[in-house]
Design an enzyme around this catalytic site. Structure first.
Site, PDB file in Angstrom:
ATOM      1  N   GLU A   1     -12.554  12.700 -39.507  1.00 29.39           N
ATOM      2  CA  GLU A   1     -12.740  13.422 -40.521  1.00 29.39           C
ATOM      3  C   GLU A   1     -13.088  12.423 -41.901  1.00 29.39           C
ATOM      4  O   GLU A   1     -14.023  12.667 -42.696  1.00 29.39           O
ATOM      5  CB  GLU A   1     -11.708  14.543 -41.088  1.00 29.39           C
ATOM      6  CG  GLU A   1     -11.333  15.327 -39.813  1.00 29.39           C
ATOM      7  CD  GLU A   1     -12.552  16.157 -39.230  1.00 29.39           C
ATOM      8  OE1 GLU A   1     -13.583  16.179 -39.795  1.00 29.39           O
ATOM      9  OE2 GLU A   1     -12.732  16.195 -37.866  1.00 29.39           O
TER      10      GLU A   1
ATOM     11  N   HIS B   1     -16.290  10.800 -41.626  1.00 28.00           N
ATOM     12  CA  HIS B   1     -17.382  11.823 -41.805  1.00 28.00           C
ATOM     13  C   HIS B   1     -17.662  11.769 -43.346  1.00 28.00           C
ATOM     14  O   HIS B   1     -18.477  11.965 -43.683  1.00 28.00           O
ATOM     15  CB  HIS B   1     -17.035  13.207 -41.811  1.00 28.00           C
ATOM     16  CG  HIS B   1     -17.479  13.969 -40.411  1.00 28.00           C
ATOM     17  ND1 HIS B   1     -18.612  13.515 -39.999  1.00 28.00           N
ATOM     18  CD2 HIS B   1     -16.684  14.359 -39.289  1.00 28.00           C
ATOM     19  CE1 HIS B   1     -18.744  14.478 -38.621  1.00 28.00           C
ATOM     20  NE2 HIS B   1     -17.729  14.750 -38.439  1.00 28.00           N
TER      21      HIS B   1
HETATM   22 ZN   LIG Z   1     -16.888  15.853 -37.040  1.00 28.63          ZN
END
Ligand SMILES: [Zn+2]
Length: 853
Positions: A300, A303
Site C-alpha cells: 500500500e 502505491h
Molecule cells: Zn494494490
C-alpha cells in the site's frame, strides 16, 4: 444497469472533452443510520462549448443539481448518470443528494460494533464507488484537487486524505471538519474515515520534511494493535521507498486505519490507507501471517507512488499499479525489514496462486484489454498481482537492478500527479537499460500462460554430464515460449546435508537451451532448474532429483531452494505427473522440519486439497488414514510453543474432514474427532499450545464439519465470544455442517440475502464446501442458479467472493461437468458470474484428470 458500466470509449471521450479543476465535497453524517447528505461542487472546463457529457452518481435519492447556476431537470438524473448539456468553457456543477450507507464494503461503509455499539464508517472508492458517496466524473484520468467538509457528532474522529483539522463545534452536539485542499488525484483514492476510532500518532522525518503518521482502529480492537512494530515497519518502508524512487513521499501525512468488514486486504487511499482489521489479530498467528501483513503494508505504501502519484490512464493498465506495488512490497520487505526471506514466502504461497490462475481457462495477459468497468472488476486477481510481480522480478534479472531503478525514477519524475499508459513505463525502462523491451513486453505482458522447463541430459561413463539441455514447453492453448534468465542449481549430499555445489546462470530461449557450462561436471544428487527463483516458470525434477528430495528435502539448508522443490512437486502432482500419494509422503516426511513460515503454513493446506481433490474414491480411505495419522504425529512431535505446533493443530482440526470416513462405511476419523474435542475442552493438552479464541473456532468448525458439533455448541461459543469475528466464525461453522437444513440456510445467507454482512458471507463461502458431504450433492445446480441472480441480490463484491469460494469443488463427476456445460451454452448470466462458473468447471475437470492419473 448499463449506466454504471462505464466503457473505455466513454471514458476516453469524456477525458478528451473535460478537464476537472476542483471538487468541493460536503458530507453530513448526522442525518441517521441509513443515509447521509452529500453535496458535490465540481469546477471543470470543456474543450467544446455547447457540448454534452455526464457525471456519475449511484443510488442517490432527493437529487437536486445545478449546472452553472441553472437547475437541472429531475429527468437529468437517470440510470446512475447525471446528464449535463450545454457546457460552457468553465463550468460549475453542484449536486446535493441523499446517499445510502453501504454494508458491502463499497462506497461509505457503516459498521456498528456488537461489543460496545460504537459506530465506524470508512469509504472504499475503488474501482468505481466514489460515485456512491458524491457526484463525480469517475475515471482515473480525470484527476482534480479535493476539498472535503464533514459534519459528524462531536467527539468522533474524522479523517480524509488531508490532515485532520480542528473541528468547529456547531453547538448542537455536532461539529464540522473542514479539510485542506489535496494534491491532484483520482477519485478512486479519495477517502473518508469517521467514527469512534481511537489511535496513536508518530512521525517520520523524510526527504521532504516530517511525515505525520497515525494508526487507528475500533475501540474494541485497540488493544490488539501492535503499535511499535507497525510504526517501525512504516518507517522502514518510507526510508526504502523515498530512496529507491528518489522522490519524496507525495501526500504530506500517512494514516493507516484497521477497519472492520473490509473486502480486500487493504486500500491505498492517498495518505489514508485502510486495512482489514483481521490484521491486528486477537489470537496468536504464525509468522507467515506477519510476513504477509508486512508485504501488504509495504504494498500500500508503494502505491502512494505507483498508482497515487502516477496513475494508469485506464484500468487496462491496472498492472502499472498492482504488479509494481506487489513487486515493490516484497522487495522492500526483503531489503528493509526483518522479513529478509520474504521472497521465499512469495515462492511458497503467493506465486502458487499466480500459477494456478494462469492455468485456468479464464487466464488473461498481465496487461489485458479492459473495455468497461465490468471487465476490471474480475481482474484484481493473481495474474495481476502474483504473476505481475514475478514478471517484474524476472525483468529486474533481465535488465539489472540499477537500470531498472533509474527507469523508475525517471517515470515518477516525468509523470508526477499525472496518468500513464503501458508505453510510458516501458519507454522509461528502455531508455535506462538501453535494451529493446518490446518483445519482452509481448512475451510477458501481452500473452497468457506459464511455461514448463525440464532437464534432459546424457551422462559419461564416469557420471559426469555429457550434455544438459533445458527443454521448454507451453500449453497448446497458450503456445508462447518465453525468454527466462534462470539459475541451474547443482546440489550434493555431503555428510547427510544437501549442499549447493554451484549455480549456473543461463538465458533460456526457445524450446531447447544447452547448458554448456554443465558439461563435464559430475551429475549432482539434485538438479534444480530456476534455482534462486528469478523466473516465472513451472519446473520439473528428474527422477534422481525427486528421489533425493523425498529423502533429504529437510536437509537442504536453503529455504528458497526448498520452496522451489516443494513447488515443483506440487505442480507435478496437479499436472498428474506425480501420484498424490507420493506428494502426501513428501509432505509428511519433510514438513515437520520446514522453517520457512509460508512453506509451513501453506503446504499442509495444499496436501489436504490434493487429498480431497485429486485422489480417486477407491484409493481415498487408505490415504486419509496415512494423512490423519501423519498429521497427528507431526502435531505431537512439534516443538512446544512453535508455529509448527500451532499450524499442525489447525491442520489436524481440518482433518476432521477425513472423519467423514464413516461416509465410506467405517469408523475412520473417530479418533480425530475425539482428539479435537479433547484439545478443545482441555482434557488433552500439548505443552506450549494455548487454545485461544481463534483456535477454538477452528476446532469447533472442524467438529461441525464432521457432524460431531452443531448449533448448541456454536451458540455456547457465541456467549464466550461476543465480537464481530465471533459472529463471522459462527456463520462459517454452521456452513461447514453436513446437515442439509443448516447448509441450505447458510447457502441462502451467502448467495441471496442482501442483509448478510460482507465478511459473514465470506466466512460462509469459505467453509461451505467441506469434503465428502452428501449434503453437497445438489449444489452444482444451486450454484448455477445462484450465478444467474446473485449479482442483483447481493452486489458485485459479495457476489464475486461467494462465487469464487463456494463452488462445490468436491463434486468432480462427468455428470456435473455435463450439467455445467449445458448451462454455459445457454446462460444469460453476467460475464463475471460466467467467469467463476468456467473456473469451477476447469478445476473439476483437472480433479477428474488427476484422479484418473
Ligand atoms: Zn494494490
Amino acid at each position: 444497469m448499463p449506466g454504471t458500466n462505464l466503457t473505455q470509449a466513454e471514458a476516453a471521450a469524456r477525458s478528451a472533452l473535460l478537464q476537472i479543476t476542483t471538487y468541493d465535497v460536503t458530507l453530513d453524517l448526522t442525518t441517521g443510520p441509513d443515509t447521509f447528505v452529500s453535496t458535490s461542487r465540481i469546477t471543470f472546463t470543456a474543450t467544446t462549448p455547447g457540448s454534452s457529457t455526464f457525471a456519475d452518481l449511484v443510488g442517490a435519492t432527493n437529487v437536486s443539481a445545478t449546472l452553472n447556476g441553472l437547475p437541472l431537470d429531475a429527468s437529468a438524473y437517470a440510470d446512475s448518470r447525471l446528464a449535463l448539456d450545454g457546457l460552457a468553457d468553465t463550468n460549475e456543477l453542484v449536486v446535493t443528494a441523499d446517499m445510502a450507507y453501504s454494508h458491502t464494503g463499497e462506497g461509505l461503509h457503516r459498521f456498528v460494533d456488537p461489543v460496545d455499539e460504537k459506530v465506524y464508517l470508512y469509504s472504499q472508492m475503488e474501482v468505481p464507488d466514489a460515485r456512491r458517496v458524491f457526484a463525480s466524473f469517475e475515471q482515473p484520468d480525470l484527476k482534480a484537487t479535493f476539498t472535503f467538509h464533514v459534519t459528524a457528532p462531536e467527539g468522533w474522529a474524522v479523517f480524509s486524505n488531508s490532515p485532520t483539522p480542528v473541528p468547529t463545534s456547531l453547538g448542537d452536539g455536532n461539529a464540522r471538519w473542514d479539510f485542506a485542499v489535496t494534491k491532484r488525484m483520482s477519485t478512486y483514492i479519495t477517502a473518508i474515515v469517521a467514527g469512534e476510532y481511537v489511535g496513536v500518532e508518530d512521525s517520520y522525518v523524510g526527504k521532504n520534511g516530517t511525515i505525520p503518521l497515525g494508526l487507528y482502529s475500533r475501540a474494541s480492537a485497540r488493544e490488539h494493535m501492535d503499535v511499535d512494530s507497525l510504526f517501525t515497519l512504516t518507517k522502514q518502508g518510507f526510508e526504502l521507498f523515498e530512496d529507491l524512487f528518489d522522490y519524496p513521499y507525495p501526500f504530506g501525512k500517512y494514516d493507516q486505519f484497521f477497519v472492520p468488514e473490509f473486502n480486500a486486504g487493504a486500500m491505498e487511499n492517498a495518505g489514508a490507507v485502510t486495512i482489514r482489521d483481521e490484521y491486528i489479530p486477537a489470537s496468536r498467528q504464525p509468522r507467515s501471517f506477519y510476513d504477509f501483513r508486512t508485504n501488504m503494508i509495504l504494498h500500500e505504501m508503494a502505491h502512494q507512488w505507483f498508482g497515487d502519484l502516477v496513475t494508469m490512464k485506464w484500468w487496462n493498465d491496472l498492472w502499472l499499479n498492482e504488479s509494481f506495488a506487489e513487486w515493490a512490497g516484497y522487495y522492500a520487505a526483503a531489503n528493509a525489514t526483518e522479513f529478509t526471506d520474504a521472497w521465499t514466502g512469495f515462492t511458497n504461497a503467493r506465486k502458487l496462486s499466480g500459477y494456478r490462475q494462469d492455468q485456468l481457462i479464464t487466464t488473461h495477459p498481465i496487461a489485458p484489454e479492459i473495455k468497461d468497468l465490468h471487465d476490471i472488476e474480475v481482474n484484481f486477481d493473481m495474474i495481476t498481482y502474483a504473476k505481475g510481480a514475478s514478471a517484474l522480478k524476472q525483468l529486474v534479472a533481465w535488465v539489472g537492478m540499477e537500470p531498472f531503478t533509474i527507469g523508475l525514477r525517471a517515470y515518477f519524475r516525468d509523470h508526477a500527479y499525472g496518468n500513464t499508459e503501458f508505453k510510458d513505463l516501458l519507454g522509461a525502462l528502455e531508455k535506462a537499460s538501453g535494451r529493446d523491451l518490446s518483445t519482452w513486453a509481448e512475451e510477458w505482458l501481452q500473452t497468457s500462460g506459464v511455461n514448463t522447463v525440464r532437464p534432459e541430459f546424457t551422462l559419461n561413463a564416469d557420471g559426469t554430464y555429457a550434455s544438459l539441455t533445458i527443454h521448454q514447453s507451453a500449453a497448446p492453448e497458450h503456445p508462447t515460449l518465453r525468454r527466462h534468465r534462470m539459475g541451474v542449481g547443482l546440489f550434493d549430499l555431503v555428510e547427510g546435508s544437501l549442499v549447493r555445489r554451484t549455480t549456473i546462470e543461463v538465458d533460456v530461449e526457445g524450446g531447447l537451451t544447452e547448458v554448456a557450462e554443465a558439461v563435464g561436471k559430475k551429475q549432482p544428487d539434485l538438479l534444480l532448474l530456476n534455482d534462486e527463483d528469478l523466473a516465472y516458470v513451472k519446473v520439473r525434477l528428474d527422477e534422481r532429483s525427486y528421489a533425493t528430495a523425498v529423502a533429504h528435502l529437510s536437509k537442504l539448508d536453503d529455504s528458497l531452494a526448498r520452496a522451489l522443490i516443494w513447488t515443483a512437486a506440487w505442480d507435478m502432482c496437479r499436472d498428474g505427473e506425480l501420484p498424490t500419494s507420493d506428494y502426501i509422503d513428501l509432505v509428511l516426511a519433510n514438513i515437520g522440519q520446514e522453517t520457512d513460515s509460508w512453506g509451513l503454513s501453506r503446504i499442509p493446506v495444499l496436501a489436504e486439497s490434493a487429498l480431497f481433490g485429486y485422489v480417486s474414491p477407491d484409493k481415498l480411505p487408505e490415504l486419509q488414514d496415512r494423512w490423519e495419522a501423519g498429521v497427528r504425529e507431526l502435531l505431537v512431535a512439534a516443538e512446544p510453543g512453535s508455529d509448527a505446533q500451532l499450524i499442525f493443530a489447525k491442520t489436524y482440526a481440518a482433518a476432521t474432514d477425513t472423519a467423514r470416513g464413516s461416509i465410506h462405511g467405517c469408523m475412520r476419523g473417530e479418533r480425530t474427532i475425539a482428539d479435537v474435542k479433547a484439545l478443545l475442552d482441555g482434557s488433552w493438552t500439548l505443552p506450549g499450545l494455548t487454545v485461544d479464541q481463534d483456535l477454538r473456532w477452528r476446532f469447533i468448525t472442524g467438529l461441525c464439519a464432521a457432524g460431531a458439533f452443531g448449533e448448541a455448541e456454536i451458540s455456547a461459543e457465541l456467549e464466550r465470544d461476543t465480537t464481530q469475528s465471533g459472529k463471522e466464525n459462527a456463520a462459517g461453522a454452521r456452513a461447514a455442517s453436513p446437515d442439509p437444513t443448516v447448509k441450505a440456510e447458510a447457502w441462502r445467507l451467502a448467495t441471496m440475502d442482501p442483509a448478510t454482512p460482507n465478511a459473514t458471507g465470506e466466512s460462509i463461502a469459505n467453509e461451505f464446501s467441506r469434503a465428502g458431504q452428501p449434503a453437497l450433492d445438489g449444489y452444482v445446480h444451486a450454484y448455477l442458479d445462484a450465478a444467474e441472480t446473485i449479482l442483483d441480490k447481493v452486489g458485485t463484491h459479495r457476489a464475486a467472493r461467494a462465487l469464487e469460494y463456494i463452488f462445490p469443488r468436491q463434486l468432480a463427476t462427468q455428470a456435473n461437468l455435463d450439467v455445467i456445460d449445458k448451462w454455459l451454452a445457454s446462460t444469460t448470466a453476467s460475464a463475471m458470474a460466467v467467469r467463476y462458473v468456467r473456473e469451477g468447471r476447469d478445476e473439476l475437470a483437472r480433479a477428474m484428470r488427476a484422479q484418473q492419473a
